[in-house]
Design a protein around this motif. Structure first.
Motif, PDB file in Angstrom:
ATOM      1  N   PRO A  68      36.642  27.268  45.902  1.00  0.00           N
ATOM      2  CA  PRO A  68      36.116  26.510  44.759  1.00  0.00           C
ATOM      3  C   PRO A  68      35.931  27.438  43.556  1.00  0.00           C
ATOM      4  O   PRO A  68      35.830  28.656  43.727  1.00  0.00           O
ATOM      5  CB  PRO A  68      34.750  26.032  45.264  1.00  0.00           C
ATOM      6  N   PRO A  69      35.858  26.883  42.337  1.00  0.00           N
ATOM      7  CA  PRO A  69      35.472  27.731  41.201  1.00  0.00           C
ATOM      8  C   PRO A  69      34.111  28.364  41.509  1.00  0.00           C
ATOM      9  O   PRO A  69      33.260  27.718  42.139  1.00  0.00           O
ATOM     10  CB  PRO A  69      35.370  26.737  40.041  1.00  0.00           C
ATOM     11  N   ASN A  70      33.901  29.593  41.124  1.00  0.00           N
ATOM     12  CA  ASN A  70      32.696  30.360  41.480  1.00  0.00           C
ATOM     13  C   ASN A  70      32.572  30.404  43.012  1.00  0.00           C
ATOM     14  O   ASN A  70      31.744  29.708  43.598  1.00  0.00           O
ATOM     15  CB  ASN A  70      31.433  29.754  40.868  1.00  0.00           C
ATOM     16  N   PRO A  71      33.427  31.194  43.672  1.00  0.00           N
ATOM     17  CA  PRO A  71      33.554  31.119  45.129  1.00  0.00           C
ATOM     18  C   PRO A  71      32.229  31.279  45.871  1.00  0.00           C
ATOM     19  O   PRO A  71      31.356  32.023  45.455  1.00  0.00           O
ATOM     20  CB  PRO A  71      34.514  32.273  45.456  1.00  0.00           C
ATOM     21  N   THR A  72      32.137  30.548  46.953  1.00  0.00           N
ATOM     22  CA  THR A  72      30.913  30.564  47.761  1.00  0.00           C
ATOM     23  C   THR A  72      31.077  31.544  48.921  1.00  0.00           C
ATOM     24  O   THR A  72      32.195  31.905  49.304  1.00  0.00           O
ATOM     25  CB  THR A  72      30.666  29.176  48.354  1.00  0.00           C
ATOM     26  N   GLY A  97      40.257  33.664  38.448  1.00  0.00           N
ATOM     27  CA  GLY A  97      39.363  34.664  39.003  1.00  0.00           C
ATOM     28  C   GLY A  97      38.761  34.241  40.329  1.00  0.00           C
ATOM     29  O   GLY A  97      38.522  35.083  41.207  1.00  0.00           O
ATOM     30  N   SER A  98      38.553  32.950  40.496  1.00  0.00           N
ATOM     31  CA  SER A  98      37.887  32.513  41.734  1.00  0.00           C
ATOM     32  C   SER A  98      38.741  32.807  42.975  1.00  0.00           C
ATOM     33  O   SER A  98      38.268  33.483  43.894  1.00  0.00           O
ATOM     34  CB  SER A  98      37.507  31.031  41.638  1.00  0.00           C
ATOM     35  N   PRO A  99      39.996  32.345  43.032  1.00  0.00           N
ATOM     36  CA  PRO A  99      40.813  32.715  44.196  1.00  0.00           C
ATOM     37  C   PRO A  99      41.051  34.225  44.307  1.00  0.00           C
ATOM     38  O   PRO A  99      41.094  34.760  45.419  1.00  0.00           O
ATOM     39  CB  PRO A  99      42.134  31.982  43.966  1.00  0.00           C
ATOM     40  N   MET A 100      41.200  34.912  43.170  1.00  0.00           N
ATOM     41  CA  MET A 100      41.456  36.366  43.261  1.00  0.00           C
ATOM     42  C   MET A 100      40.231  37.077  43.852  1.00  0.00           C
ATOM     43  O   MET A 100      40.356  37.935  44.727  1.00  0.00           O
ATOM     44  CB  MET A 100      41.818  36.945  41.893  1.00  0.00           C
ATOM     45  N   ASP A 101      39.045  36.704  43.373  1.00  0.00           N
ATOM     46  CA  ASP A 101      37.830  37.336  43.894  1.00  0.00           C
ATOM     47  C   ASP A 101      37.634  36.990  45.371  1.00  0.00           C
ATOM     48  O   ASP A 101      37.292  37.840  46.189  1.00  0.00           O
ATOM     49  CB  ASP A 101      36.595  36.884  43.097  1.00  0.00           C
ATOM     50  N   ALA A 102      37.840  35.714  45.691  1.00  0.00           N
ATOM     51  CA  ALA A 102      37.665  35.296  47.090  1.00  0.00           C
ATOM     52  C   ALA A 102      38.638  36.051  47.981  1.00  0.00           C
ATOM     53  O   ALA A 102      38.275  36.519  49.068  1.00  0.00           O
ATOM     54  CB  ALA A 102      37.875  33.789  47.213  1.00  0.00           C
ATOM     55  N   GLN A 146      38.117  46.202  40.678  1.00  0.00           N
ATOM     56  CA  GLN A 146      37.594  46.418  42.030  1.00  0.00           C
ATOM     57  C   GLN A 146      36.397  45.512  42.313  1.00  0.00           C
ATOM     58  O   GLN A 146      35.609  45.766  43.194  1.00  0.00           O
ATOM     59  CB  GLN A 146      37.213  47.902  42.199  1.00  0.00           C
ATOM     60  N   TYR A 147      36.252  44.460  41.490  1.00  0.00           N
ATOM     61  CA  TYR A 147      35.090  43.578  41.645  1.00  0.00           C
ATOM     62  C   TYR A 147      35.478  42.228  42.230  1.00  0.00           C
ATOM     63  O   TYR A 147      36.554  41.713  41.946  1.00  0.00           O
ATOM     64  CB  TYR A 147      34.431  43.279  40.293  1.00  0.00           C
ATOM     65  N   ALA A 148      34.542  41.660  42.984  1.00  0.00           N
ATOM     66  CA  ALA A 148      34.647  40.260  43.380  1.00  0.00           C
ATOM     67  C   ALA A 148      33.282  39.643  43.103  1.00  0.00           C
ATOM     68  O   ALA A 148      32.255  40.213  43.470  1.00  0.00           O
ATOM     69  CB  ALA A 148      34.986  40.147  44.860  1.00  0.00           C
ATOM     70  N   ILE A 149      33.290  38.513  42.404  1.00  0.00           N
ATOM     71  CA  ILE A 149      32.013  37.869  42.060  1.00  0.00           C
ATOM     72  C   ILE A 149      31.866  36.628  42.943  1.00  0.00           C
ATOM     73  O   ILE A 149      32.740  35.754  42.933  1.00  0.00           O
ATOM     74  CB  ILE A 149      31.971  37.436  40.570  1.00  0.00           C
ATOM     75  N   VAL A 150      30.785  36.601  43.686  1.00  0.00           N
ATOM     76  CA  VAL A 150      30.582  35.506  44.643  1.00  0.00           C
ATOM     77  C   VAL A 150      29.213  34.885  44.380  1.00  0.00           C
ATOM     78  O   VAL A 150      28.256  35.582  44.040  1.00  0.00           O
ATOM     79  CB  VAL A 150      30.673  36.049  46.102  1.00  0.00           C
ATOM     80  N   THR A 151      29.140  33.561  44.510  1.00  0.00           N
ATOM     81  CA  THR A 151      27.861  32.871  44.299  1.00  0.00           C
ATOM     82  C   THR A 151      26.884  33.301  45.399  1.00  0.00           C
ATOM     83  O   THR A 151      27.194  33.229  46.582  1.00  0.00           O
ATOM     84  CB  THR A 151      28.088  31.344  44.336  1.00  0.00           C
ATOM     85  N   ASN A 152      25.719  33.773  44.952  1.00  0.00           N
ATOM     86  CA  ASN A 152      24.740  34.336  45.886  1.00  0.00           C
ATOM     87  C   ASN A 152      23.509  33.433  45.879  1.00  0.00           C
ATOM     88  O   ASN A 152      22.590  33.606  45.080  1.00  0.00           O
ATOM     89  CB  ASN A 152      24.404  35.759  45.406  1.00  0.00           C
TER      90      ASN A 152
END
Ligand code: NAP
Ligand code: FE
Length: 512
Positions: A68-72, A97-102, A146-152
């Motif tokens: 999903p957008p803003n990966p969980t 960015g969402s799929p790349m980060d996930a 080198q970052y992945a942003i995940v909903t926390n």
């Protein structure tokens, strides 16, 4: 001079580059996990190109298309479970960015047993599945970071996981995939990329290398701003924006982002505002704060943007952003505490204190005043413009409610002034007044001059908003697409003068 700079990702860019360079995927493994969002990669051809390239190499693949957008957190563990079950030995991210980060986290979890309580803290193992990225937005630069942003959810924010393991080995940049982006997503992602380059410049970790990349990234974006606003970007411009996004990524890979990103995370987490848009809403105010003590940094940013003041930048951003969201004022204290506690805050060359962070939120968003404190909106140092210069009173008359929907004729353009409750216009208005002043401007040339040529030919109904900011009024002219695009600041005295000089029309039979 001491500096470090690191950018290990190989980039292959150009139209149809995936199929032309399919052979480059060969060494990655025998079975890929393709990680995408729900639908866009299928529609814009990127997923098909990857599948074709893998087919050319006789490589197998499985697909995880539920990011999903803003990966969980759940999505990255699900994706990793699929990678394991399918025996995948490399990962290809296709999307924004969402799929790349996930995909980065999936590549890590596929070969490491990291319990969920350690996901945001590490330690992260020494191994990860090799990763290839195909960005389809021009925003995050995740294809080179080198970052992945995940909903926390535990911390009620979005958290960055940063480890050198996450640098993709290879990224394919093909501008054709951007053609399907809706105007708003395009705008939001470009603003994200702009904000990466800008934040690189206002970071304590800025170096000659990152500034050089950032200035070029900003300049490339600046060349595309008007077509971006019109939703009319050429293929060449899409290519430039995609490269600018990677430049921004290379910048933040080395400088980190600043408190601006951290402030935006709360707008996304609590109010669902898109990531790039959240940055864009805050950008001008954040730079105003930096400019108080480091005007040199602001100049370094404004020059490649080719605007001469932050006020002009704010107007340009408003053209892209349209109406700003209403946020309850009491939220800002919590948001400010979260932003100041973030790792990003440490990167700020000029770190705002808590009250400055709160005012940055206040001046960036439409605020629902809290019942206890009332509106505390104030803006300093704003050039005032005499209202009559732009909209002479004799051209405006108040009309009664039942006549307000008269369609615009050749010489009459309906305008509405929306005033805050309780504002005393200082004039007798002989119709029941709902806080909105509806009127006609009688001279279209006069109104055209207000828009300084920005307004397209052929008038649609347009509205003029007059917002009560306490001791100053913000006058905003809306264009035909409902984006607000021109702002003036006027004093209450000037507003009252205008209202007094209006020709007040009661229930005129001659208007029927
Ligand atoms: P995104 O969340 O990946 O995608 C947003 C929307 O755009 C989705 O609905 C997606 O659809 C759609 N979309 C993507 N490409 C499209 C295309 N070519 N045509 C039509 N629709 C398309 O958006 P993003 O702004 O690129 O990524 C935002 C995320 O990246 C945030 O979580 C942010 O925190 C993170 N971020 C990461 C970094 C980093 O360094 N790693 C830096 C900044 C931001 P589908 O879902 O169907 O694909
Ligand atoms: Fe970002």
């Amino acid at each position: 001079m001491e500096l470090t700079y690191h950018s290990p990702t190989r980039i292959i860019a150009g139209e149809d580059c995936i199929r032309k360079y399919a052979v480059e995927l060969k060494a990655f493994g025998s079975k890929a996990l393709i990680v995408t969002g729900a639908s866009s990669a299928k529609k814009n051809g990127s997923q098909a190109d990857i599948m074709t390239a893998l087919g050319m190499n006789a490589q197998k693949y499985a697909i995880y298309d539920r990011v999903p957008p803003n990966p969980t957190v759940a999505s990255v563990y699900d994706g990793a479970a699929l990678a394991k079950a399918e025996g995948c030995d490399f990962v290809i991210a296709v999307g924004g960015g969402s799929p790349m980060d996930a995909a980065k986290v999936i590549a890590l979890l596929a070969v490491n047993d990291l319990p969920v309580q350690n996901l945001f803290t590490g330690p992260y193992g020494g191994n990860i599945l090799p990763l290839v990225c195909v960005p389809t937005t021009a925003g995050t630069g995740s294809e080179v970071t080198q970052y992945a942003i995940v909903t926390n959810d535990g911390a009620e924010t979005k958290s960055g996981i940063g480890t050198p393991l996450f640098f993709p080995r290879l990224s394919f940049l093909d501008p054709r995939y951007l053609e399907s982006l809706p105007r708003n997503t395009m705008i939001n992602t470009v603003i994200d990329s702009l904000s990466h380059s800008i934040e690189g410049i206002i970071s304590t970790r800025a170096t000659l290398m990152t500034d050089t990349l950032a200035v070029r990234g900003i300049a490339l974006i600046s060349e595309c701003l008007s077509q971006l606003a019109e939703g009319n970007l050429s293929r060449l411009q899409l290519e430039r924006l995609l490269l600018a996004s990677s430049l921004g990524g290379m910048v933040i890979a080395n400088t980190g982002t600043t408190i601006l990103h951290a402030m935006g995370y709360s707008l996304t987490y609590f109010h669902g505002i898109d990531h790039g848009r959240a940055n864009g809403l805050l950008l001008a105010s954040a730079l105003e704060h930096v400019g108080l003590t480091r005007p040199d940094l602001v100049r370094r940013i404004l020059e490649p943007l080719r605007v001469n003041s932050l006020h002009t930048l704010r107007i340009k951003l408003d053209t892209l952003l349209g109406e700003r969201e209403m946020i309850p004022q009491e939220d800002f204290q919590k948001f400010a505490d979260k932003a100041l506690a973030s790792k990003n805050a440490a990167n700020c060359a000029v770190l705002p204190d808590r009250s400055a962070v709160i005012s940055m939120y206040e001046s960036s968003l439409s605020v629902t005043p809290s019942p206890q404190t009332g509106s505390s909106l104030r803006r300093a140092n704003i050039p005032f413009v005499v209202l009559e210069k732009y909209l002479p009173g004799e051209f405006l008359r108040v009309i009664p409610a039942r006549l307000r929907n008269v369609p615009p004729g050749h010489t009459e353009i309906p305008v509405e002034f929306e005033l805050s409750p309780g504002f005393d216009p200082g004039a007798r208005i002989p119709v029941s007044w709902d806080g909105t002043l509806h009127g006609f401007v009688h001279d279209s040339d006069q109104l055209r001059s207000v828009f300084s040529g920005v307004m397209a030919d052929g008038y649609a109904r347009r509205r003029v908003f007059l917002n009560d900011w306490g001791d100053v009024f913000l006058l905003t002219f809306e264009n035909g697409t409902r984006d607000r695009e021109i702002e003036y600041f006027v004093t209450p005295t000037e507003v009252r003068a205008l209202f007094r000089s209006c020709r007040i029309q009661g229930e005129p039979s001659d208007l029927r």
